[in-house]
Write an enzyme that holds these catalytic residues in place. Structure first.
Site, PDB file in Angstrom:
ATOM      1  N   ARG A 201     -30.895  20.110  72.132  1.00 38.57           N
ATOM      2  CA  ARG A 201     -31.180  21.034  71.205  1.00 38.57           C
ATOM      3  C   ARG A 201     -30.801  22.364  71.659  1.00 38.57           C
ATOM      4  O   ARG A 201     -30.479  23.464  70.974  1.00 38.57           O
ATOM      5  CB  ARG A 201     -32.656  20.966  70.640  1.00 38.57           C
ATOM      6  CG  ARG A 201     -32.977  21.961  69.481  1.00 38.57           C
ATOM      7  CD  ARG A 201     -34.432  21.717  69.096  1.00 38.57           C
ATOM      8  NE  ARG A 201     -35.067  22.822  68.663  1.00 38.57           N
ATOM      9  CZ  ARG A 201     -35.061  23.083  67.056  1.00 38.57           C
ATOM     10  NH1 ARG A 201     -34.497  21.920  66.400  1.00 38.57           N
ATOM     11  NH2 ARG A 201     -35.615  23.850  66.543  1.00 38.57           N
TER      12      ARG A 201
ATOM     13  N   LEU B 217     -32.027  28.280  63.043  1.00 38.66           N
ATOM     14  CA  LEU B 217     -32.117  27.035  63.731  1.00 38.66           C
ATOM     15  C   LEU B 217     -33.575  26.479  63.208  1.00 38.66           C
ATOM     16  O   LEU B 217     -34.621  27.202  63.643  1.00 38.66           O
ATOM     17  CB  LEU B 217     -31.914  26.957  65.115  1.00 38.66           C
ATOM     18  CG  LEU B 217     -32.413  25.429  65.739  1.00 38.66           C
ATOM     19  CD1 LEU B 217     -31.263  24.421  65.101  1.00 38.66           C
ATOM     20  CD2 LEU B 217     -32.446  25.463  67.028  1.00 38.66           C
ATOM     21  N   SER B 218     -33.469  25.693  62.059  1.00 41.43           N
ATOM     22  CA  SER B 218     -34.832  25.401  61.549  1.00 41.43           C
ATOM     23  C   SER B 218     -35.751  24.747  62.529  1.00 41.43           C
ATOM     24  O   SER B 218     -35.265  24.024  63.566  1.00 41.43           O
ATOM     25  CB  SER B 218     -34.566  24.445  60.256  1.00 41.43           C
ATOM     26  OG  SER B 218     -33.822  24.922  59.455  1.00 41.43           O
ATOM     27  N   ALA B 219     -37.077  24.753  62.340  1.00 42.39           N
ATOM     28  CA  ALA B 219     -38.127  24.127  63.214  1.00 42.39           C
ATOM     29  C   ALA B 219     -37.822  22.575  63.232  1.00 42.39           C
ATOM     30  O   ALA B 219     -37.446  22.010  62.241  1.00 42.39           O
ATOM     31  CB  ALA B 219     -39.374  24.380  62.605  1.00 42.39           C
TER      32      ALA B 219
ATOM     33  N   PHE C 132     -37.039  27.992  53.906  1.00 43.34           N
ATOM     34  CA  PHE C 132     -35.736  28.167  54.607  1.00 43.34           C
ATOM     35  C   PHE C 132     -35.189  29.522  54.023  1.00 43.34           C
ATOM     36  O   PHE C 132     -35.572  30.091  53.035  1.00 43.34           O
ATOM     37  CB  PHE C 132     -34.713  27.192  54.072  1.00 43.34           C
ATOM     38  CG  PHE C 132     -34.819  25.641  54.491  1.00 43.34           C
ATOM     39  CD1 PHE C 132     -34.073  25.240  55.733  1.00 43.34           C
ATOM     40  CD2 PHE C 132     -35.802  24.809  54.343  1.00 43.34           C
ATOM     41  CE1 PHE C 132     -34.144  24.005  56.227  1.00 43.34           C
ATOM     42  CE2 PHE C 132     -36.157  23.404  54.790  1.00 43.34           C
ATOM     43  CZ  PHE C 132     -35.114  23.187  55.599  1.00 43.34           C
TER      44      PHE C 132
END
Length: 435
Positions: free
Chosen positions: A72, A105-107, A249
């Site tokens: 990641r 970058l989403s959780a 989002f």
């Protein structure tokens, strides 16, 4: 310069030898640091997966293996390793001129949840709407060598960044396309899964057309100002929910963008309106908020606030989200619930919103209502009835069934007005029923 015996002659090979030794030492140090960094990343990645399992976000071995494999941190190289592997933190990648996030970058938590909702299997063809790279790499792990992942984004900077990061991480086989996602990516259709990683106000016809006959769409869909990640299965042309989860989002760009209306009632007080069918007189509401507040209590427990919020917003047509400042709440003019955005019922020039108080008899907390205006009693009672209905009939997770019916299937849906459980969109109608 020191004594003559310590001076170096300009043409001796000593500097080169010294530089060689220094360069070798630096290479060793850099290799050691790189190795240590890789070990740290692997350790943090394993800890993140364990934490996500403990939270219930990861429930399958396939998603766990994918998240344990994909580095990641390579998709946010500018961030510290600890930030990259924090389970509940989204990382902003790009902002617009006003400072609003346009890509992030989403959780890891919500990414895991959505992957579990999708139920991706090896060999599937998957379209990702909204690029970033990391989620596409996870998808590539899940579909395997026999599958196909296409990721589309409208922003050329994000497309280039995604391609670069994917290549660096070893996932160059993912196809990243620059296009307006409103039209999908027809060249790769049909898709077994469509995963949307941007907040969508509606579901474009192209997504449904490009979905395989038994396909599934996972989309963070806006429902009267609330966003839920909904897994829709295709059933005879209608999309039927199999699960939904709380999510947030950055909003969709391009043809699918839709702006909410923010109605300022006074300094520090505003209504966020997403449904244009909602009708009210702003001046009447301003006057109502200047009247004394009325408190009423339901004798019903306060629990599962995200589910209750969804029930309230989809079970009455005259609901909007009320937002007030921390300062006004601190002064006692409004309940703390209003600082986070609370469903507010508007009726007859009056306004009512939810609050809570400690009450051991109801399991810890009790739901209540605060109302203002000339018809405060009436609007408070209407709100209390909703709170009691929720507690007595629907107070559990997953009680809602959400259907999306494209307008093209039934011309009459385009003329339907506001109704309980019915949300009219540009391309279709959302029907929410509760069991």
């Amino acid at each position: 310069l020191g004594p003559p015996m310590l001076r170096k002659r300009p043409n001796t090979p000593a500097p080169a030898a010294a530089n060689t030794r220094l360069s070798t030492h630096e290479d060793t140090r850099m290799t050691t640091a790189s190795s240590q960094s890789s070990q740290d990343a692997a350790s943090l990645r394993a800890a993140m997966v364990d934490e996500l399992r403990g939270m219930g976000a990861i429930t399958s071995g396939a998603v766990a293996a994918a998240m344990a494999s994909v580095p990641r941190h390579l998709f946010v190289p500018e961030e510290p390793l600890e930030a990259a592997y924090a389970a509940n933190s989204a990382l902003v990648v790009k902002r617009d001129a006003r400072g609003s996030a346009t890509s992030s970058l989403s959780a890891a938590h919500i990414q895991a949840v959505m992957l579990e909702q999708a139920g991706i299997e090896p060999g599937m063809r998957v379209l990702e709407v909204g690029s970033g790279g990391y989620n596409a790499a996870l998808l590539a792990e899940l579909v395997g060598d026999e599958g196909k992942v296409v990721s589309v984004d409208i922003d050329p900077d994000i497309v280039e960044r995604a391609r670069t990061c994917l290549k660096a991480a070893g996932y160059g086989r993912v196809e990243v396309v620059e296009a307006d996602a409103e039209h999908g990516v027809p060249d790769g259709a049909p898709y077994d899964r469509i995963i949307v990683t941007a907040g969508a106000w509606d579901i474009p016809p192209a997504w449904i057309e490009q979905l395989s006959r038994n396909g599934r769409i996972v989309v963070p869909l806006r429902l009267r100002g609330l966003t839920r990640s909904i897994a829709f299965d295709r059933v005879d042309g209608v999309l039927v929910s199999r699960s939904y989860r709380l999510s947030g989002f950055v909003p969709m760009q391009g043809a699918g963008a839709h702006d909410e209306q923010l109605v300022h009632l006074e300094e520090g007080v505003a209504l966020r309106v997403d449904d244009q069918s909602l009708k009210f007189d702003a001046d009447e509401l301003r006057a109502a908020l200047r009247t004394s507040r009325l408190e009423r209590w339901s004798n019903a427990p306060f629990d599962l606030p995200d589910e209750l919020e969804l029930f309230l917003m989809t079970s009455a047509t005259q609901m909007a989200l009320l937002h007030v400042s921390e300062e006004l709440a601190g002064q006692g003019r409004f309940a703390p619930s209003a600082t986070r955005g609370v469903p507010a019922l508007i009726s007859g020039g009056g306004i009512a919103y939810r609050t809570k108080r400690p009450n051991e008899k109801t399991g810890g907390f009790e739901s209540g209502v605060i109302a203002h205006g000339p018809e405060a009693d009436t609007v408070a009672e209407q709100y209390l009835e909703l709170l009691r209905r929720w507690a007595h009939e629907h107070g559990r997770r997953g009680a809602a069934l959400i259907r999306y019916r494209p307008t093209a299937l039934d011309a009459s849906t385009s003329t339907k007005g506001a109704a309980e459980g019915l949300i009219v969109k540009r391309h279709g109608v959302i029907e929410v029923s509760w069991s």
